[in-house]
Design an enzyme around this catalytic site. Sequence first.
Site, PDB file in Angstrom:
ATOM      1  N   HIS A 124       0.877  -1.168   0.000  1.00  0.00           N
ATOM      2  CA  HIS A 124       0.000   0.000   0.000  1.00  0.00           C
ATOM      3  C   HIS A 124       0.915   1.218   0.000  1.00  0.00           C
ATOM      4  O   HIS A 124       1.759   1.375   0.873  1.00  0.00           O
ATOM      5  CB  HIS A 124      -0.902   0.025   1.239  1.00  0.00           C
ATOM      6  CG  HIS A 124      -1.792   1.225   1.271  1.00  0.00           C
ATOM      7  ND1 HIS A 124      -3.033   1.229   0.677  1.00  0.00           N
ATOM      8  CD2 HIS A 124      -1.608   2.465   1.765  1.00  0.00           C
ATOM      9  CE1 HIS A 124      -3.580   2.418   0.835  1.00  0.00           C
ATOM     10  NE2 HIS A 124      -2.729   3.180   1.496  1.00  0.00           N
ATOM     11  N   CYS A 125       0.767   2.069  -0.991  1.00  0.00           N
ATOM     12  CA  CYS A 125       1.624   3.244  -1.125  1.00  0.00           C
ATOM     13  C   CYS A 125       0.940   4.446  -0.475  1.00  0.00           C
ATOM     14  O   CYS A 125      -0.067   4.931  -0.991  1.00  0.00           O
ATOM     15  CB  CYS A 125       1.899   3.537  -2.604  1.00  0.00           C
ATOM     16  SG  CYS A 125       2.956   4.964  -2.848  1.00  0.00           S
TER      17      CYS A 125
END
Length: 184
Positions: A124-125
């Site tokens: 997850h960025c």
Amino acid sequence: MVRTHGFERPLDPHQVGSWIAFGLFAVAFFVIYTPVHTDAAGIVCSALYVILGLATILSGLWVMRTDPADPGLVAKLAAERTGTDFPPVSAEAVNYCYLCEVNVRKRSKHCRRCNKCVDIFDHHCPWLNTCVGERNYRYFLLFLIYHAALCFYSTYIHSMIIYHLAIDVHRLREAYYLDEAGQP
């Protein structure tokens, strides 16, 4: 609630901070560099900065708009939205996600921040506020390449600005203070 793209609230502080930093660097470039360098080389440098900046923004937007959710979850959400029956389980769906309540592919993982299963989940960025998976991985790599090129280029340009300001301090007044005719 399932997050489908990176623009949905709540926005991550990393994402908002990166937007602000990107805007400040762009403003600094066009306020400090562009008015002084109006020759052909300066115009080319400005055009390259704009092209790299736009490529970075567009590839980042593409990553944030692409939903990397598992196909089983996408089918379930589409069936719930339209009120139709849930499609049969595919042969690839060998795992069951108890949080999404759907059969997912073997390499899918559940992202707790987005509240969905992501097909071939990478991470997850927080900078883009979205998950990176199979469906948007190519766009993410393209974003990283453009962003790295922009960072290297702007570091070079800003270091040259600082270098020239340090050497040509006596010319700083004539560079920014012109009379009505445009003469120093």
